[in-house]
Structure formats: C-alpha cells, structure tokens
Design a protein around this motif. Structure first.
Motif, PDB file in Angstrom:
ATOM      1  N   TRP A 179      65.165  75.864 -24.407  1.00  0.00           N
ATOM      2  CA  TRP A 179      63.845  75.626 -23.824  1.00  0.00           C
ATOM      3  C   TRP A 179      63.945  75.224 -22.357  1.00  0.00           C
ATOM      4  O   TRP A 179      63.057  75.564 -21.559  1.00  0.00           O
ATOM      5  N   MET A 180      65.008  74.523 -21.993  1.00  0.00           N
ATOM      6  CA  MET A 180      65.172  74.108 -20.603  1.00  0.00           C
ATOM      7  C   MET A 180      65.375  75.304 -19.682  1.00  0.00           C
ATOM      8  O   MET A 180      65.128  75.222 -18.475  1.00  0.00           O
ATOM      9  N   ASP A 181      65.830  76.423 -20.242  1.00  0.00           N
ATOM     10  CA  ASP A 181      65.977  77.656 -19.462  1.00  0.00           C
ATOM     11  C   ASP A 181      64.706  78.491 -19.514  1.00  0.00           C
ATOM     12  O   ASP A 181      64.316  79.126 -18.528  1.00  0.00           O
ATOM     13  N   ALA A 182      64.054  78.501 -20.673  1.00  0.00           N
ATOM     14  CA  ALA A 182      62.909  79.392 -20.887  1.00  0.00           C
ATOM     15  C   ALA A 182      61.681  78.959 -20.096  1.00  0.00           C
ATOM     16  O   ALA A 182      60.970  79.806 -19.525  1.00  0.00           O
ATOM     17  N   MET A 183      61.389  77.658 -20.059  1.00  0.00           N
ATOM     18  CA  MET A 183      60.173  77.203 -19.391  1.00  0.00           C
ATOM     19  C   MET A 183      60.181  77.505 -17.894  1.00  0.00           C
ATOM     20  O   MET A 183      59.188  78.040 -17.372  1.00  0.00           O
ATOM     21  N   PRO A 184      61.252  77.201 -17.142  1.00  0.00           N
ATOM     22  CA  PRO A 184      61.247  77.562 -15.717  1.00  0.00           C
ATOM     23  C   PRO A 184      61.104  79.065 -15.493  1.00  0.00           C
ATOM     24  O   PRO A 184      60.464  79.485 -14.515  1.00  0.00           O
ATOM     25  N   LEU A 185      61.667  79.870 -16.390  1.00  0.00           N
ATOM     26  CA  LEU A 185      61.538  81.321 -16.252  1.00  0.00           C
ATOM     27  C   LEU A 185      60.084  81.742 -16.417  1.00  0.00           C
ATOM     28  O   LEU A 185      59.602  82.642 -15.712  1.00  0.00           O
ATOM     29  N   LEU A 186      59.358  81.097 -17.314  1.00  0.00           N
ATOM     30  CA  LEU A 186      57.937  81.401 -17.490  1.00  0.00           C
ATOM     31  C   LEU A 186      57.156  81.074 -16.222  1.00  0.00           C
ATOM     32  O   LEU A 186      56.288  81.852 -15.799  1.00  0.00           O
ATOM     33  N   TYR A 187      57.479  79.943 -15.596  1.00  0.00           N
ATOM     34  CA  TYR A 187      56.730  79.522 -14.420  1.00  0.00           C
ATOM     35  C   TYR A 187      56.962  80.440 -13.216  1.00  0.00           C
ATOM     36  O   TYR A 187      56.060  80.647 -12.404  1.00  0.00           O
ATOM     37  N   ARG A 188      58.172  80.994 -13.080  1.00  0.00           N
ATOM     38  CA  ARG A 188      58.480  81.759 -11.871  1.00  0.00           C
ATOM     39  C   ARG A 188      58.399  83.276 -12.050  1.00  0.00           C
ATOM     40  O   ARG A 188      58.602  84.011 -11.091  1.00  0.00           O
ATOM     41  N   SER A 189      58.113  83.750 -13.274  1.00  0.00           N
ATOM     42  CA  SER A 189      58.069  85.190 -13.523  1.00  0.00           C
ATOM     43  C   SER A 189      56.623  85.661 -13.669  1.00  0.00           C
ATOM     44  O   SER A 189      55.758  84.904 -14.124  1.00  0.00           O
ATOM     45  N   SER A 190      56.375  86.900 -13.308  1.00  0.00           N
ATOM     46  CA  SER A 190      55.032  87.461 -13.452  1.00  0.00           C
ATOM     47  C   SER A 190      55.101  88.985 -13.534  1.00  0.00           C
ATOM     48  O   SER A 190      55.725  89.618 -12.676  1.00  0.00           O
ATOM     49  N   PRO A 191      54.489  89.576 -14.568  1.00  0.00           N
ATOM     50  CA  PRO A 191      53.893  88.881 -15.720  1.00  0.00           C
ATOM     51  C   PRO A 191      54.983  88.419 -16.677  1.00  0.00           C
ATOM     52  O   PRO A 191      56.067  89.005 -16.735  1.00  0.00           O
ATOM     53  N   ALA A 192      54.685  87.378 -17.424  1.00  0.00           N
ATOM     54  CA  ALA A 192      55.651  86.835 -18.385  1.00  0.00           C
ATOM     55  C   ALA A 192      54.897  86.228 -19.548  1.00  0.00           C
ATOM     56  O   ALA A 192      53.768  85.730 -19.384  1.00  0.00           O
TER      57      ALA A 192
END
Length: 302
Positions: A179-192
């Motif tokens: 989760w510590m990897d997945a959440m930052p990826l959600l914030y900086r990716s688009s669309p995600a």
C-alpha cells in the motif's frame, strides 16, 4: 447458614449475565463506541471465543465480522437483499466497509473492457499485489460469471491467482507492491484506478484524498443488477431469549442511524442504516452503492 451463603455465591456467580462478545480485533474500537455513545444499558464486554461459541451462562450480542451462523465455512458468502432488509437470519447489520474503485476526480471512470483486457490499455490499474485480500478481491471480480455467481470448484480460483500478474493488465511490478507503493502511484498517475476498501482510503491524510472520487467496480454490459463487495459488522443475538427480551432498548439503540453513524466513523466504514450520515463525498458514494445493491458479498477463508 454456611450452605445458604455458598448457595447464594454460586447463584450470583453462575446466573446468566448480559455481555457484549466482540471479535478480538474490534474490542478496542467497540470499547470506544460504548464509552462515547451512552447506550441505554451498560453490559460487560469480553472477547468472542475463537470457536465462536458463547459461554453458557451469558446472553446478549455478538459483535463480529464473521457473519451469522452457517456463513463461516463458505469462501464467498452472498447476502441477497441485505440493504433493504437490514438483517440476515436474525443478525442486524451495523456497518460496512465497501470495496470501491477510486480515482482522481479529473479522470474518467474505468471501463469494463479496460479491466478485462490482458494486454492493458490507457491509464494504470493499480494493485498492491502483496496484500492477499486485494489479490482475492480482484480474482473474485474477474471470475464472477454472472451477478453473484462465482465458481464453486477450487481449480479456477487457484489458476486465476497464479496467473493474475502474468499479463499487462496492472502496473509493472504489481505483484511486489504494498500500500505504501500503491497510494503514491495513484496520486501521481493519470488516469489511474485503485480497487480498495473505503477504510484503507480513509487512513490516508485528508489533503491527499480530497480529490478522489469512488465508483462501483465496473459491471459487464449485459448485467442488469450489481452486488457490492464489503466487510460487514454484525450484531448477532445469543443466549436465553427471555433474558434477552430485557435488552429491547439495546437492540433499538443498535438500529438507530445515529448509533450506526458513530460506529461507522469509529471504524472508517459506512453505516448500514438508510438514514445514516456520510463522513465525506466518497463515503456518500459508497453508501449509495450499498443502498442500491441487489446483494452484498464477502470473501472468507482465502
């Protein structure tokens, strides 16, 4: 006189007494709820035995996510019409932790064709593959043949789990993500898009999640009803019915929308009651998905 005293002591020690029997993992939160919400009667609280069998000299309510009797052995338990009934086999639904598809408000909702595509496509489907619950949640969604219809045999499940990360459906290295990897990826990716329980998103700082919106997991085009994956907190009556009849104010308190809203906010879930409150916009969306669902399903024993 000694016999009278002994008999009196035995009577008071062995007489049926009311109690909350609570899942060990929820005892702290339930204690907080009882301390801050002023139930109409104070009951003692104890851990629910691991075998789920209450002591014979107790009566009251079991507070658990394990479900009503008979539900435990099934790998996936389906509760039809739960949102409208509010109870199942005499057990009252208190709160739910729905799984939703989360995205930035500027991004489009994810399509079913994108979810089903083994070669990937536009945007990033984010999966924290080290979380066993997430792996089984995705496996169940991909294996759901019709609304509420899942394979009964073990082979399709085992094969699907084994091959889940062998194609390009998810982000590169998804199997190694936490989760510590997945959440930052959600914030900086688009669309995600990220399929997750509501409670996990509410653990994040508010400033990080204020731009997020939630949607149901996309259904197939030919489906005309939908279910919702969720963990469920139940209040299950047990023990002497005549004694339990004295707890009618307790069951009314448990069914009150204000009580259920407080329970939900303590757990970062949503209240089961139709008139319960919503913590924020994504909680409101999750509540609407729950209230309009044809059935609710929960993964167990995986």
């Amino acid at each position: 006189m000694a016999l009278v005293i002994i008999g009196t002591v035995v009577f008071f020690v062995t007489r049926p007494r009311p109690v909350w029997l609570v899942d060990e993992s929820y005892r702290t939160q339930w204690g907080k709820i009882l301390d801050t919400s002023a139930p109409p009667r104070r009951l003692s609280m104890a851990a629910l035995p691991e075998d789920g069998i209450p002591p014979k000299n107790r009566y009251g309510y079991i507070i658990t996510t394990k479900g009503p009797p008979g539900a435990e052995p099934a790998p996936i338990v389906i509760y039809p019409g739960l949102a409208s009934a509010g109870e199942y086999s005499g057990a009252l639904v208190l709160a739910l932790d729905p799984w939703m598809m989360f995205r930035d408000f500027k991004d489009p909702t994810v399509s079913r064709s994108r979810v089903d595509s083994p070669i990937g496509g536009e945007g990033v489907l984010i999966v924290p593959g080290r979380d066993r619950n997430v792996v089984w949640a995705w496996t169940a969604q991909l294996l759901q043949q019709q609304p509420g219809i899942f394979p009964l045999e073990e082979a399709p499940w085992e094969e699907a789990v084994e091959t889940l990360f062998r194609d390009r459906r998810f982000q590169p290295g998804a199997e190694t993500y936490g989760w510590m990897d997945a959440m930052p990826l959600l914030y900086r990716s688009s669309p995600a898009w990220l399929y997750a329980p509501l409670s996990r998103i509410r653990q994040e700082p508010l400033q990080e999640t204020s731009n997020l919106e939630a949607n149901r997991f996309p259904e197939r085009e030919d489906w005309h009803e939908f279910g919702l994956q969720a963990d469920i907190l139940w209040a299950i009556p047990f023990g002497n019915e005549k004694k339990r009849a004295k707890l009618d104010k307790i069951i009314a308190w448990l069914g009150d929308p204000k009580t259920q809203t407080q329970i939900a906010d303590t757990l970062n879930w949503i209240p089961a009651h139709r008139e319960g409150g919503s913590y924020n916009a994504i909680s409101r969306t999750a509540r609407l998905a729950w209230l309009s669902s044809s059935f609710v399903w929960q993964i167990r024993s995986r």
